[in-house]
Motif scaffolding. Structure first.
Motif, mmCIF file in Angstrom:
data_model
loop_
_atom_site.group_PDB
_atom_site.id
_atom_site.type_symbol
_atom_site.label_atom_id
_atom_site.label_comp_id
_atom_site.label_asym_id
_atom_site.label_seq_id
_atom_site.Cartn_x
_atom_site.Cartn_y
_atom_site.Cartn_z
ATOM 1 N N HIS A 76 0.804 -1.229 0.000
ATOM 2 C CA HIS A 76 0.000 0.000 0.000
ATOM 3 C C HIS A 76 0.831 1.270 0.000
ATOM 4 C CE1 HIS A 76 -3.379 -2.567 0.697
ATOM 5 N NE2 HIS A 76 -2.754 -3.119 1.717
ATOM 6 N N SER A 77 2.136 1.124 -0.038
ATOM 7 C CA SER A 77 2.992 2.323 0.071
ATOM 8 C C SER A 77 4.318 2.126 -0.657
ATOM 9 C CB SER A 77 3.241 2.633 1.549
ATOM 10 O OG SER A 77 3.870 1.523 2.147
ATOM 11 N N TRP A 128 8.575 3.050 -0.033
ATOM 12 C CA TRP A 128 9.583 3.431 0.948
ATOM 13 C C TRP A 128 10.775 4.008 0.190
ATOM 14 C CZ3 TRP A 128 14.680 2.150 1.598
ATOM 15 C CH2 TRP A 128 15.263 2.443 2.836
ATOM 16 N N ILE A 143 8.075 7.391 3.906
ATOM 17 C CA ILE A 143 6.996 6.493 3.475
ATOM 18 C C ILE A 143 5.918 7.300 2.769
ATOM 19 C CG2 ILE A 143 5.226 4.851 4.277
ATOM 20 C CD1 ILE A 143 7.166 4.607 6.818
ATOM 21 N N LEU A 144 5.531 6.835 1.592
ATOM 22 C CA LEU A 144 4.460 7.502 0.852
ATOM 23 C C LEU A 144 3.367 6.488 0.553
ATOM 24 C CD1 LEU A 144 6.541 9.464 -1.816
ATOM 25 C CD2 LEU A 144 5.402 10.401 0.191
ATOM 26 N N LYS A 145 2.152 6.768 1.035
ATOM 27 C CA LYS A 145 1.048 5.849 0.751
ATOM 28 C C LYS A 145 0.714 5.942 -0.739
ATOM 29 C CE LYS A 145 -0.978 5.387 5.213
ATOM 30 N NZ LYS A 145 -0.558 6.548 6.020
ATOM 31 N N LYS A 146 0.288 4.830 -1.325
ATOM 32 C CA LYS A 146 -0.098 4.855 -2.742
ATOM 33 C C LYS A 146 -1.306 5.760 -2.911
ATOM 34 C CE LYS A 146 1.905 0.551 -4.096
ATOM 35 N NZ LYS A 146 1.764 -0.852 -4.455
#
Ligand SMILES: Cc1cc2nc3c(=O)[nH]c(=O)nc-3n(C[C@H](O)[C@H](O)[C@H](O)COP(=O)(O)OP(=O)(O)OC[C@H]3O[C@@H](n4cnc5c(N)ncnc54)[C@H](O)[C@@H]3O)c2cc1C
Length: 286
Positions: A66-67, A69, A170-173
């Motif tokens: 879901h993310s 890194w 961290i970036l969420k989709k």
């Protein structure tokens, strides 16, 4: 040049042990593009400099369920060349591509851009628009994850503790159909620090109404932040030209509320309004 001891840690554990003992008297160095000028000018006087680019687990870009890194020592050039990032976060990649010239992009890192917390940073506001989270580690407290929006306290000041290292971003989709763009206005084309930048994220629902909007101007406020009031003005509505015009005025007002009126405000208001309107128009055509 001042005297300090340079330490090359062999592993993450070694680096964390070093900071647990000497963090108060140390500075971390990644690409050195901000730190070295600061050392030369003697603005900072550490006893120890901890060199982290050789630590492999701090590098690279990984896709999870879901993310994503991103390792803190990932350079701007590596971000620009990443297919994963280009596909998922085009505005973030545009922000990395806008940094300095090729030499700076080859050395400067995403982690350094965040940790330096300059009001003129380019990648930091783009990350804010993407809802970035930071993974911080220390020997004493292990790992903690905090929103980037809470990490920057004031210009050049973060909430990082002296024994902590930023070990990941961290970036969420983003939801399918989210469009994004970044634009920067600099003093000169090459090597220019931003005079102003703007990141927009936009999604429309099946009725062509705005279902998600994030607006983050950079280099115009002491600390970059989302422009909530302008975002709310457009949410749930069809982005017609008259509404976008009104929103551009609110956006400029929100900026001035934070910065107060300065000599540059007269110039910044029309520029911010025009960049916003142009970028919205482009995103709506896509
Ligand atoms: C000529 C020139 C042009 C530039 N142009 C731009 C530009 O257009 N846009 C822009 O945004 N920036 C620009 N910069 C600034 C700079 O390149 C960026 O801020 C860069 O991202 C800093 O990364 P670095 O790896 O070099 O950081 P460093 O200089 O190594 O470190 C910067 C700070 O971050 C801390 N730090 C680094 N990594 C970590 C970590 N993992 N954990 C905790 N703390 C850490 C260091 O201790 C230091 O305080 C420019 C700089 C120069 C010299």
């Amino acid at each position: 040049m001042q005297r300090f001891q340079f330490y090359n840690p062999r592993s993450v554990e070694d680096a964390l042990n070093f900071l647990a003992e000497k963090g108060e008297r140390s500075k971390i160095i990644a690409g050195g593009t901000d730190l070295i000028p600061g050392l030369r000018l003697e603005e900072i006087r550490p006893d120890f400099v901890l060199n982290i680019p050789e630590i492999n687990p701090f590098r690279g870009i990984k896709e999870m369920d879901h993310s994503f890194w991103i390792g803190p020592t990932t350079t701007f050039t590596e971000m620009v060349e990443s297919n994963l990032l280009s596909r998922s976060f085009p505005a973030l990649v545009q922000s990395a591509a806008s940094v300095g010239g090729p030499q700076i992009r080859n050395r400067g890192t995403i982690g350094g851009n965040i940790a330096n917390a300059s009001p003129a940073a380019d990648v930091l506001p783009a990350l804010l628009a993407h809802g970035g989270e930071l993974e911080l580690q220390s020997k004493r407290n292990g790992k903690r994850i905090i929103p980037l929006a809470e990490a920057i306290l004031s210009p050049y000041k973060t909430c990082f503790r002296s024994d902590e290292i930023l070990t990941g971003i961290i970036l969420k989709k983003l939801e399918l159909g989210t469009r994004s763009a970044f634009e920067k206005l600099g003093r000169r084309k090459a090597m220019a620090r931003a005079r102003m930048n703007l990141t927009l994220l936009l999604r429309l629902n099946h009725r062509e109404e705005v279902s998600e909007l994030r607006i983050v101007p950079g280099a115009v406020m002491p600390v970059a932040k989302r422009m909530d009031r302008t975002e709310r003005m457009l949410l749930g509505k069809k982005p017609e030209p008259l509404l976008i015009e009104a929103a551009s005025k609110t956006l400029a007002e929100e900026m001035v509320e934070v910065t107060g009126a300065r000599w540059s405000t007269e110039y910044k208001i029309p520029v911010l309004k025009n960049i916003f309107k142009r970028m919205m128009k482009q995103l709506l055509i896509v």
